[in-house]
Scaffold this motif. Structure first.
Motif, PDB file in Angstrom:
ATOM      1  N   ASN A 145     -19.373  76.604  60.029  1.00 16.05           N
ATOM      2  CA  ASN A 145     -19.603  76.525  58.741  1.00 16.05           C
ATOM      3  C   ASN A 145     -20.400  75.731  57.997  1.00 16.05           C
ATOM      4  OD1 ASN A 145     -17.816  79.192  58.409  1.00 16.05           O
ATOM      5  ND2 ASN A 145     -16.156  77.697  58.440  1.00 16.05           N
ATOM      6  N   SER A 146     -21.215  75.024  58.839  1.00 11.79           N
ATOM      7  CA  SER A 146     -21.959  73.798  58.411  1.00 11.79           C
ATOM      8  C   SER A 146     -23.333  73.705  59.115  1.00 11.79           C
ATOM      9  CB  SER A 146     -21.205  72.410  58.494  1.00 11.79           C
ATOM     10  OG  SER A 146     -20.829  72.215  59.743  1.00 11.79           O
ATOM     11  N   GLY A 147     -23.335  73.637  60.400  1.00 11.97           N
ATOM     12  CA  GLY A 147     -24.495  73.181  60.993  1.00 11.97           C
ATOM     13  C   GLY A 147     -25.393  74.821  61.074  1.00 11.97           C
ATOM     14  N   ARG A 148     -26.614  74.570  61.209  1.00 14.21           N
ATOM     15  CA  ARG A 148     -27.567  75.756  61.382  1.00 14.21           C
ATOM     16  C   ARG A 148     -27.836  75.809  62.687  1.00 14.21           C
ATOM     17  NH1 ARG A 148     -28.814  77.989  56.536  1.00 14.21           N
ATOM     18  NH2 ARG A 148     -28.694  76.877  54.818  1.00 14.21           N
ATOM     19  N   LEU A 149     -27.800  77.139  63.369  1.00 15.67           N
ATOM     20  CA  LEU A 149     -28.258  77.539  64.753  1.00 15.67           C
ATOM     21  C   LEU A 149     -29.220  78.506  64.711  1.00 15.67           C
ATOM     22  CD1 LEU A 149     -27.717  77.406  67.847  1.00 15.67           C
ATOM     23  CD2 LEU A 149     -25.994  78.963  67.293  1.00 15.67           C
ATOM     24  N   GLY A 150     -30.220  78.192  65.363  1.00 16.30           N
ATOM     25  CA  GLY A 150     -31.237  79.522  65.521  1.00 16.30           C
ATOM     26  C   GLY A 150     -31.885  79.265  67.067  1.00 16.30           C
ATOM     27  N   ILE A 151     -32.155  80.787  67.422  1.00 13.35           N
ATOM     28  CA  ILE A 151     -32.398  81.054  68.887  1.00 13.35           C
ATOM     29  C   ILE A 151     -33.324  82.158  68.773  1.00 13.35           C
ATOM     30  CG2 ILE A 151     -31.434  82.097  70.941  1.00 13.35           C
ATOM     31  CD1 ILE A 151     -28.710  81.302  70.357  1.00 13.35           C
ATOM     32  N   LEU A 174     -29.392  88.603  63.146  1.00 17.65           N
ATOM     33  CA  LEU A 174     -29.954  88.773  64.452  1.00 17.65           C
ATOM     34  C   LEU A 174     -30.988  90.039  64.103  1.00 17.65           C
ATOM     35  CD1 LEU A 174     -28.476  88.727  67.709  1.00 17.65           C
ATOM     36  CD2 LEU A 174     -29.834  90.719  67.263  1.00 17.65           C
ATOM     37  N   THR A 175     -32.034  89.782  64.777  1.00 22.12           N
ATOM     38  CA  THR A 175     -33.182  91.071  64.866  1.00 22.12           C
ATOM     39  C   THR A 175     -33.617  90.891  66.149  1.00 22.12           C
ATOM     40  OG1 THR A 175     -34.947  89.436  64.363  1.00 22.12           O
ATOM     41  CG2 THR A 175     -33.898  90.680  62.606  1.00 22.12           C
ATOM     42  N   LEU A 205     -36.381  88.629  70.333  1.00 27.54           N
ATOM     43  CA  LEU A 205     -34.712  88.378  69.777  1.00 27.54           C
ATOM     44  C   LEU A 205     -34.885  87.152  68.756  1.00 27.54           C
ATOM     45  CD1 LEU A 205     -31.154  88.841  71.113  1.00 27.54           C
ATOM     46  CD2 LEU A 205     -32.004  86.609  70.144  1.00 27.54           C
ATOM     47  N   ASP A 206     -34.580  87.243  67.680  1.00 27.04           N
ATOM     48  CA  ASP A 206     -34.355  86.189  66.943  1.00 27.04           C
ATOM     49  C   ASP A 206     -33.069  86.136  66.034  1.00 27.04           C
ATOM     50  OD1 ASP A 206     -35.900  83.887  65.024  1.00 27.04           O
ATOM     51  OD2 ASP A 206     -34.841  84.967  63.715  1.00 27.04           O
ATOM     52  N   MET A 207     -32.178  85.039  66.287  1.00 27.91           N
ATOM     53  CA  MET A 207     -30.802  84.743  65.518  1.00 27.91           C
ATOM     54  C   MET A 207     -30.810  83.586  64.872  1.00 27.91           C
ATOM     55  SD  MET A 207     -27.062  84.683  67.174  1.00 27.91           S
ATOM     56  CE  MET A 207     -26.942  82.961  67.103  1.00 27.91           C
ATOM     57  N   ARG A 208     -30.240  83.650  63.666  1.00 26.65           N
ATOM     58  CA  ARG A 208     -30.015  82.620  62.672  1.00 26.65           C
ATOM     59  C   ARG A 208     -28.382  82.473  62.551  1.00 26.65           C
ATOM     60  NH1 ARG A 208     -34.007  79.994  64.257  1.00 26.65           N
ATOM     61  NH2 ARG A 208     -35.879  81.172  64.039  1.00 26.65           N
ATOM     62  N   THR A 216     -35.914  79.205  72.807  1.00 30.10           N
ATOM     63  CA  THR A 216     -36.012  78.414  72.039  1.00 30.10           C
ATOM     64  C   THR A 216     -34.859  78.173  71.464  1.00 30.10           C
ATOM     65  OG1 THR A 216     -38.383  78.583  71.913  1.00 30.10           O
ATOM     66  CG2 THR A 216     -37.207  77.038  70.392  1.00 30.10           C
ATOM     67  N   LEU A 217     -34.148  77.035  71.281  1.00 35.03           N
ATOM     68  CA  LEU A 217     -32.890  76.835  70.429  1.00 35.03           C
ATOM     69  C   LEU A 217     -32.939  75.610  69.499  1.00 35.03           C
ATOM     70  CD1 LEU A 217     -29.533  77.117  70.411  1.00 35.03           C
ATOM     71  CD2 LEU A 217     -29.799  75.529  72.103  1.00 35.03           C
ATOM     72  N   ASP A 218     -32.543  75.820  68.526  1.00 34.70           N
ATOM     73  CA  ASP A 218     -32.818  74.980  67.090  1.00 34.70           C
ATOM     74  C   ASP A 218     -31.338  74.746  66.743  1.00 34.70           C
ATOM     75  OD1 ASP A 218     -35.616  74.965  67.314  1.00 34.70           O
ATOM     76  OD2 ASP A 218     -35.536  77.033  66.446  1.00 34.70           O
ATOM     77  N   LEU A 219     -31.039  73.489  66.537  1.00 32.03           N
ATOM     78  CA  LEU A 219     -29.633  73.070  65.836  1.00 32.03           C
ATOM     79  C   LEU A 219     -30.047  72.105  64.783  1.00 32.03           C
ATOM     80  CD1 LEU A 219     -27.752  72.305  69.316  1.00 32.03           C
ATOM     81  CD2 LEU A 219     -27.259  74.145  67.568  1.00 32.03           C
TER      82      LEU A 219
END
Length: 199
Positions: A174-180, A147-148, A166-169, A196-199
């Protein structure tokens, strides 16, 4: 702040202070719910927390800092229905928080001395929520969190005309990638933000 709330205790193993540059480093930070059970996992652990302050800004009465958290672990165990658990913890935080309603945030930020989180970096971290209620829902795990955050301040003159970011990855289960990603202006009335939410 958690150490001021009934039912929590914070401890740390190491403390190092340097004057040039002005830095404060904590090692082995742990926060436990009280009373502590012998086998209980801390609700919060942080291997290293390092904050750097800027002398030039301090001499101007501005609290400007860069903070880094490495291997932050948050473990939340649900022992009652989630909606009850959340409500109880929110009420505990409200007991010590000067902000009772969301629309009071901007006014409160302006009332405290000038500060700015120039940058916040969280690395190699995780959040685990375990359900020990009769429903026994699957454990929720966010791991490999990075997180930054930048430019969080309570004075317009310190934000240089730029929004807070704010940016979080992370990995979900333990499998799917999440980004905010988020941009916000905490000084606006009402507080303005976009996410923005990325799954």
């Amino acid at each position: 702040a958690l150490s001021q709330i009934d039912g929590y205790k914070a401890t740390f193993a190491q403390l190092h202070v340097s004057l040039i540059p002005l830095t404060v480093e904590l090692g082995g930070l742990e926060v436990h719910e009280q009373p502590v059970k012998e086998s209980a996992t801390p609700i919060l652990q942080c291997a290293v927390m390092k904050t750097r302050l800027y002398w030039r800004e301090l001499l101007r009465a501005n609290w400007v800092n860069d903070t880094a958290l490495h291997r932050l672990r948050i473990h939340w165990t649900l022992t009652s229905a989630p909606e009850i658990e959340v409500r109880e913890k929110v009420e505990k935080l409200r007991e010590v928080s000067p902000v009772k309603q969301p629309n009071q945030l901007a006014a409160y930020l302006r009332s405290v001395p000038p500060f700015k989180i120039d940058s916040l970096l969280v690395t190699d971290s995780e959040v685990v929520i375990t359900d020990k209620t009769p429903r026994a829902l699957p454990t929720l795990r966010l791991s490999n969190i990075r997180l930054t955050a930048q430019n969080f301040t309570n004075r317009a003159r310190l934000n240089e005309g730029l929004p807070a970011k704010l940016d979080m990855r992370a990995l979900l289960q333990n499998s799917g990638r999440l980004g905010i990603t988020a941009k916000m202006d905490p000084l606006a009335k009402p507080v303005h933000f976009s996410t923005t939410l990325d799954l």
